[in-house]
Motif scaffolding. Structure first.
Motif, PDB file in Angstrom:
ATOM      1  N   ALA A 110     -26.509 -83.184 118.152  1.00  0.00           N
ATOM      2  CA  ALA A 110     -26.229 -82.925 116.736  1.00  0.00           C
ATOM      3  C   ALA A 110     -25.582 -81.555 116.544  1.00  0.00           C
ATOM      4  N   LEU A 111     -26.069 -80.572 117.262  1.00  0.00           N
ATOM      5  CA  LEU A 111     -25.527 -79.222 117.143  1.00  0.00           C
ATOM      6  C   LEU A 111     -24.095 -79.156 117.681  1.00  0.00           C
ATOM      7  N   LEU A 112     -23.842 -79.785 118.811  1.00  0.00           N
ATOM      8  CA  LEU A 112     -22.489 -79.806 119.373  1.00  0.00           C
ATOM      9  C   LEU A 112     -21.527 -80.565 118.463  1.00  0.00           C
ATOM     10  N   THR A 113     -21.982 -81.661 117.882  1.00  0.00           N
ATOM     11  CA  THR A 113     -21.140 -82.421 116.948  1.00  0.00           C
ATOM     12  C   THR A 113     -20.790 -81.568 115.737  1.00  0.00           C
ATOM     13  N   ARG A 114     -21.792 -80.900 115.187  1.00  0.00           N
ATOM     14  CA  ARG A 114     -21.564 -80.063 114.003  1.00  0.00           C
ATOM     15  C   ARG A 114     -20.565 -78.948 114.309  1.00  0.00           C
ATOM     16  N   TYR A 115     -20.741 -78.274 115.446  1.00  0.00           N
ATOM     17  CA  TYR A 115     -19.810 -77.203 115.799  1.00  0.00           C
ATOM     18  C   TYR A 115     -18.439 -77.751 116.187  1.00  0.00           C
ATOM     19  N   GLY A 116     -18.404 -78.929 116.804  1.00  0.00           N
ATOM     20  CA  GLY A 116     -17.119 -79.552 117.122  1.00  0.00           C
ATOM     21  C   GLY A 116     -16.288 -79.771 115.866  1.00  0.00           C
ATOM     22  N   ARG A 117     -16.927 -80.278 114.824  1.00  0.00           N
ATOM     23  CA  ARG A 117     -16.229 -80.502 113.543  1.00  0.00           C
ATOM     24  C   ARG A 117     -15.835 -79.192 112.880  1.00  0.00           C
TER      25      ARG A 117
ATOM     26  N   LEU B 269     -15.345 -76.208 114.268  1.00  0.00           N
ATOM     27  CA  LEU B 269     -14.269 -75.562 115.005  1.00  0.00           C
ATOM     28  C   LEU B 269     -12.947 -76.294 114.826  1.00  0.00           C
ATOM     29  N   ASN B 270     -12.994 -77.619 114.819  1.00  0.00           N
ATOM     30  CA  ASN B 270     -11.773 -78.405 114.633  1.00  0.00           C
ATOM     31  C   ASN B 270     -11.110 -78.062 113.291  1.00  0.00           C
ATOM     32  N   ARG B 271     -11.904 -77.880 112.239  1.00  0.00           N
ATOM     33  CA  ARG B 271     -11.354 -77.500 110.928  1.00  0.00           C
ATOM     34  C   ARG B 271     -10.670 -76.128 111.001  1.00  0.00           C
ATOM     35  N   GLN B 272     -11.114 -75.290 111.936  1.00  0.00           N
ATOM     36  CA  GLN B 272     -10.522 -73.966 112.118  1.00  0.00           C
ATOM     37  C   GLN B 272      -9.356 -73.989 113.110  1.00  0.00           C
ATOM     38  N   GLY B 273      -9.042 -75.182 113.632  1.00  0.00           N
ATOM     39  CA  GLY B 273      -7.968 -75.301 114.613  1.00  0.00           C
ATOM     40  C   GLY B 273      -8.392 -74.906 116.015  1.00  0.00           C
ATOM     41  N   VAL B 274      -9.691 -74.894 116.278  1.00  0.00           N
ATOM     42  CA  VAL B 274     -10.239 -74.499 117.579  1.00  0.00           C
ATOM     43  C   VAL B 274     -10.817 -75.738 118.262  1.00  0.00           C
ATOM     44  N   SER B 275     -10.559 -75.892 119.550  1.00  0.00           N
ATOM     45  CA  SER B 275     -11.089 -77.016 120.319  1.00  0.00           C
ATOM     46  C   SER B 275     -12.446 -76.666 120.902  1.00  0.00           C
ATOM     47  N   LEU B 276     -13.388 -77.595 120.815  1.00  0.00           N
ATOM     48  CA  LEU B 276     -14.662 -77.495 121.521  1.00  0.00           C
ATOM     49  C   LEU B 276     -14.620 -78.559 122.603  1.00  0.00           C
ATOM     50  N   ILE B 277     -14.746 -78.135 123.858  1.00  0.00           N
ATOM     51  CA  ILE B 277     -14.642 -79.041 124.994  1.00  0.00           C
ATOM     52  C   ILE B 277     -15.886 -78.917 125.866  1.00  0.00           C
ATOM     53  N   LEU B 278     -16.457 -80.050 126.243  1.00  0.00           N
ATOM     54  CA  LEU B 278     -17.614 -80.094 127.137  1.00  0.00           C
ATOM     55  C   LEU B 278     -17.136 -80.549 128.509  1.00  0.00           C
ATOM     56  N   CYS B 279     -17.576 -79.883 129.560  1.00  0.00           N
ATOM     57  CA  CYS B 279     -17.130 -80.283 130.889  1.00  0.00           C
ATOM     58  C   CYS B 279     -18.248 -80.141 131.913  1.00  0.00           C
TER      59      CYS B 279
ATOM     60  N   ALA C 133     -19.656 -89.863 118.861  1.00  0.00           N
ATOM     61  CA  ALA C 133     -18.510 -89.089 118.385  1.00  0.00           C
ATOM     62  C   ALA C 133     -18.158 -87.937 119.321  1.00  0.00           C
ATOM     63  N   LEU C 134     -19.040 -87.615 120.252  1.00  0.00           N
ATOM     64  CA  LEU C 134     -18.765 -86.529 121.198  1.00  0.00           C
ATOM     65  C   LEU C 134     -17.831 -86.949 122.332  1.00  0.00           C
ATOM     66  N   ALA C 135     -17.597 -88.234 122.498  1.00  0.00           N
ATOM     67  CA  ALA C 135     -16.786 -88.733 123.623  1.00  0.00           C
ATOM     68  C   ALA C 135     -15.435 -88.023 123.765  1.00  0.00           C
ATOM     69  N   PRO C 136     -14.673 -87.826 122.696  1.00  0.00           N
ATOM     70  CA  PRO C 136     -13.366 -87.167 122.872  1.00  0.00           C
ATOM     71  C   PRO C 136     -13.464 -85.706 123.294  1.00  0.00           C
ATOM     72  N   LEU C 137     -14.648 -85.107 123.175  1.00  0.00           N
ATOM     73  CA  LEU C 137     -14.814 -83.701 123.532  1.00  0.00           C
ATOM     74  C   LEU C 137     -15.191 -83.498 124.988  1.00  0.00           C
ATOM     75  N   ILE C 138     -15.409 -84.583 125.732  1.00  0.00           N
ATOM     76  CA  ILE C 138     -15.887 -84.494 127.106  1.00  0.00           C
ATOM     77  C   ILE C 138     -14.734 -84.679 128.090  1.00  0.00           C
ATOM     78  N   VAL C 139     -14.594 -83.716 128.989  1.00  0.00           N
ATOM     79  CA  VAL C 139     -13.606 -83.803 130.069  1.00  0.00           C
ATOM     80  C   VAL C 139     -14.329 -83.491 131.380  1.00  0.00           C
ATOM     81  N   PRO C 140     -13.768 -83.921 132.509  1.00  0.00           N
ATOM     82  CA  PRO C 140     -14.475 -83.736 133.787  1.00  0.00           C
ATOM     83  C   PRO C 140     -14.649 -82.280 134.234  1.00  0.00           C
ATOM     84  N   THR C 141     -13.594 -81.458 134.135  1.00  0.00           N
ATOM     85  CA  THR C 141     -13.635 -80.118 134.720  1.00  0.00           C
ATOM     86  C   THR C 141     -13.050 -79.074 133.778  1.00  0.00           C
ATOM     87  N   LEU C 142     -13.209 -77.807 134.151  1.00  0.00           N
ATOM     88  CA  LEU C 142     -12.600 -76.728 133.375  1.00  0.00           C
ATOM     89  C   LEU C 142     -11.075 -76.797 133.425  1.00  0.00           C
ATOM     90  N   LEU C 143     -10.525 -77.240 134.533  1.00  0.00           N
ATOM     91  CA  LEU C 143      -9.072 -77.423 134.619  1.00  0.00           C
ATOM     92  C   LEU C 143      -8.615 -78.468 133.608  1.00  0.00           C
TER      93      LEU C 143
END
Length: 127
Positions: free
Chosen positions: A61-68, A70-80, A96-106
């Motif tokens: 819930a906290l990551l979703t809230r901050y994801g939204r 930050l997105n409104r501010q034009g900032v990406s929140l990415i989980l890896c 809803a967190l699925a698009p924020l998840i990527v495998p690595t920092l690269l």
């Protein structure tokens, strides 16, 4: 949960780590870290979960809230670097967190670079 911070040239990196003896509620620690990252002025916030084996109940819930937020501010929140167990638990709590998840920092870096190019491309063509 313990959180380490690294300020990178274009991003703010949070490294989440399981803690043997919690000193503060993990919700407070994560909220404070995300709040600081949101105020950093960086174009993206990366959350490295490679050392996180258990997900605090409030985290999705906290990551979703901050994801939204930050997105409104034009900032990406990415989980890896999520373990399969943490990824499944996060997505069970909030798909809803699925698009924020990527495998690595690269991958996080490439995602953010593509986002910047996509945002700026129409402006370059118009000028």
């Amino acid at each position: 949960m313990e959180i380490y911070r690294e300020i990178l040239p274009e991003s703010y990196l949070l490294i989440l780590v399981d803690e043997a003896l919690p000193t503060a509620p993990s919700e407070t620690v994560l909220h404070q870290a995300l709040s600081r990252a949101a105020r950093s002025g960086k174009g993206s916030v990366w959350v490295d979960c490679s050392s996180l084996h258990q997900l605090p109940a409030h985290a999705a819930a906290l990551l979703t809230r901050y994801g939204r937020k930050l997105n409104r501010q034009g900032v990406s929140l990415i989980l890896c670097h999520l373990s399969e167990a943490v990824r499944k638990e996060l997505l069970t709590q909030d798909p809803a967190l699925a698009p924020l998840i990527v495998p690595t920092l690269l991958d996080a870096q490439q995602y953010c670079q593509q986002r910047i190019n996509h945002v700026w491309a129409p402006q370059r063509l118009a000028g």
